[in-house]
Design an enzyme around this catalytic site. Structure first.
Site: not given
Ligand code: 2HA
Ligand code: ZN
Length: 270
Positions: A117, A140, A142, A170, A211
């Site tokens: 990414e 980033h 998940h 909040e 995602h």
């Molecule tokens: O690097 O999260 O979006 C692994 C990820 C791809």
């Molecule tokens: Zn990811």
């Protein structure tokens, strides 16, 4: 005599953030990535800035970041493992004069490279720096409930932001600027990078449908705290889903924002 890079505050911050994110269950296997814009002088205390280990093509034009140095998580590397071997899992790169090459100054000791990414990260840094010169972090992740909430809500960032603000007092205080939402797209591409960076001109948070999420900030605590607050709020939303009786009225959301001298994103509250 250079100082020991494993003692550098920015290396420790990367270790701490990735370990916390792993243990919160947000970043399974190789999921998630972080990039952190560093001060050249500070890096120079630890590394010889004239010594480039190797160069890595970026695959996009990062001219706006020429000369800037980032510490970045590696592709295929696990957040679970960063703390026990930072030099294998992390890398420090400088965007070269051509704007399309990254110069590796330290790390990825196995011959590895930056996260898949990287385009989304670098393009997002460009967008955030254009609106906030103190911006430093792109993160980033998940986080489970954020992805679940996004799966049961329309792909409409104002509606999504409103549901978050209605679920936790909040929320409007931490992200009055709201949460951007992108539709489901192929990740790891320049296209998703461009779309993310476009959102980053006005949002510090962007959800990638089905995602995960991007958070940004002036420091690790800001980026982490933004994602943490969305995730906590999404957990409340999902636990209450189908049973909700009380949501926070718009009047209260406005008063909360006013109390903290914040301007909520327009076009959401009645
Ligand atoms: O690097 O999260 O979006 C692994 C990820 C791809
Ligand atoms: Zn990811």
């Amino acid at each position: 005599m250079k100082k020991n890079i494993l003692e550098a505050p920015f290396v420790k911050e990367m270790c701490e953030a990735t370990a916390n994110m792993y243990r919160l269950g947000w970043d399974e296997r190789n999921g998630g990535n972080i990039s952190y814009l560093l001060e050249t002088e500070e890096v120079g205390e630890y590394l010889d800035l004239d010594k480039v280990i190797r160069t890595i093509p970026t695959g996009f034009d990062a001219s706006a970041l020429i000369g800037k140095i980032f510490i970045v998580t590696g592709t295929g590397k696990y957040f679970k493992n960063v703390e026990k071997d930072p030099e294998y899992n992390l890398g420090i790169v400088r965007i070269a004069k051509d704007g399309t090459t990254a110069e590796l100054l330290w790390g990825w000791s196995d011959g590895g490279k930056f996260t898949s990414e990287f385009p989304a990260h670098m393009m997002s840094h460009i967008s955030r720096l254009s609106v906030d010169p103190d911006h430093r972090i792109v993160m980033h992740s998940h986080p489970t409930y954020t992805i679940a909430m996004n799966a049961v809500c329309p792909i409409d960032e104002k509606d999504f932001t409103h549901r978050l603000w209605q679920s936790n007092t909040e929320a409007v205080v931490v992200f009055p600027d709201g949460v951007g939402v992108l539709p489901c797209m192929v990740c790891g591409t320049n296209e998703i990078g461009i779309a993310t960076a476009e959102k980053m001109k006005s949002f510090r948070l962007v959800v990638w449908t089905n995602h995960g999420i991007y958070g940004t900030g002036k420091n690790m605590d800001e980026a982490f705290g933004l994602i943490e607050t969305v995730e906590k709020t999404a957990q409340i939303y999902m636990l209450a889903l189908g049973h909700t009786v009380n949501v926070i009225p718009d009047k209260i959301i406005k008063e909360l924002a006013a109390l903290w001298n914040l301007t909520p994103l327009e076009g959401i509250l009645e």
